[in-house]
Design a protein around this motif. Structure first.
Motif, short mmCIF file in Angstrom:
data_model
loop_
_atom_site.label_atom_id
_atom_site.label_comp_id
_atom_site.label_asym_id
_atom_site.label_seq_id
_atom_site.Cartn_x
_atom_site.Cartn_y
_atom_site.Cartn_z
N MET A 1 -10.49 14.66 14.13
CA MET A 1 -10.21 13.56 15.01
C MET A 1 -8.93 13.83 15.78
O MET A 1 -8.96 13.94 16.98
CB MET A 1 -10.17 12.28 14.16
CG MET A 1 -9.41 11.17 14.73
SD MET A 1 -9.35 9.59 13.86
CE MET A 1 -9.85 9.84 12.23
N PHE A 2 -7.77 13.96 15.10
CA PHE A 2 -6.50 14.29 15.74
C PHE A 2 -5.86 15.44 14.99
O PHE A 2 -6.01 15.54 13.77
CB PHE A 2 -5.54 13.10 15.71
CG PHE A 2 -5.96 11.93 16.56
CD1 PHE A 2 -5.89 11.99 17.94
CD2 PHE A 2 -6.43 10.77 15.98
CE1 PHE A 2 -6.27 10.91 18.72
CE2 PHE A 2 -6.82 9.69 16.75
CZ PHE A 2 -6.74 9.77 18.12
N LYS A 30 -10.96 9.70 23.05
CA LYS A 30 -10.38 9.38 21.75
C LYS A 30 -9.73 8.00 21.75
O LYS A 30 -9.79 7.29 20.75
CB LYS A 30 -9.36 10.44 21.32
CG LYS A 30 -10.03 11.72 20.86
CD LYS A 30 -9.01 12.69 20.32
CE LYS A 30 -9.69 13.97 19.86
NZ LYS A 30 -8.73 14.97 19.41
N ARG A 33 -12.55 5.60 21.35
CA ARG A 33 -13.16 5.70 20.04
C ARG A 33 -12.23 5.24 18.91
O ARG A 33 -12.67 4.58 17.97
CB ARG A 33 -13.61 7.14 19.79
CG ARG A 33 -14.47 7.29 18.54
CD ARG A 33 -15.02 8.68 18.41
NE ARG A 33 -15.96 8.92 19.51
CZ ARG A 33 -16.28 10.13 19.97
NH1 ARG A 33 -15.74 11.19 19.46
NH2 ARG A 33 -17.12 10.26 20.96
N TYR A 34 -10.96 5.60 18.98
CA TYR A 34 -10.05 5.38 17.86
C TYR A 34 -8.83 4.50 18.17
O TYR A 34 -8.11 4.12 17.26
CB TYR A 34 -9.51 6.72 17.33
CG TYR A 34 -10.58 7.70 16.97
CD1 TYR A 34 -11.42 7.47 15.89
CD2 TYR A 34 -10.74 8.86 17.71
CE1 TYR A 34 -12.41 8.39 15.56
CE2 TYR A 34 -11.72 9.79 17.38
CZ TYR A 34 -12.56 9.54 16.31
OH TYR A 34 -13.52 10.44 15.98
N THR A 64 -6.05 8.41 7.26
CA THR A 64 -7.10 9.10 7.99
C THR A 64 -7.84 10.08 7.10
O THR A 64 -9.02 10.32 7.29
CB THR A 64 -6.55 9.82 9.23
OG1 THR A 64 -5.53 10.73 8.84
CG2 THR A 64 -6.03 8.84 10.25
N SER A 67 -10.58 8.26 4.97
CA SER A 67 -11.69 7.60 5.69
C SER A 67 -12.93 8.47 5.68
O SER A 67 -12.94 9.62 5.63
CB SER A 67 -11.30 7.33 7.13
OG SER A 67 -10.16 6.53 7.19
#
Length: 67
Positions: A1-2, A30, A33-34, A64, A67
């Motif tokens: 993700m990041f 992103k 989405r986040y 994170t 998750s």
């Protein structure tokens, strides 16, 4: 993700969607989405940890990765 670099920068800067876009590694996709989840996480963290020396970056990584 990041990336870790992006997470580190996210932990220091954003309070709004617009400022999230200034962080390297965060683009419109992103953000869409986040972004809302990260902004909520930042708000929750700063409410729970008012000490400015507490480590938001460590909190991000823990949240994170679980998750």
């Amino acid at each position: 993700m990041f990336t870790v670099y992006s997470l580190h920068n996210l932990s220091k800067t954003p309070r709004t969607a617009e400022t999230m876009l200034t962080v390297s590694g965060v683009g419109k996709v992103k953000l869409k989405r986040y972004g809302r989840q990260f902004l909520r996480l930042i708000d929750r963290y700063t409410t729970d940890h008012p000490n400015p020396n507490s480590c938001l970056f460590t909190y991000f990584v823990a949240k994170t990765s679980s998750s």
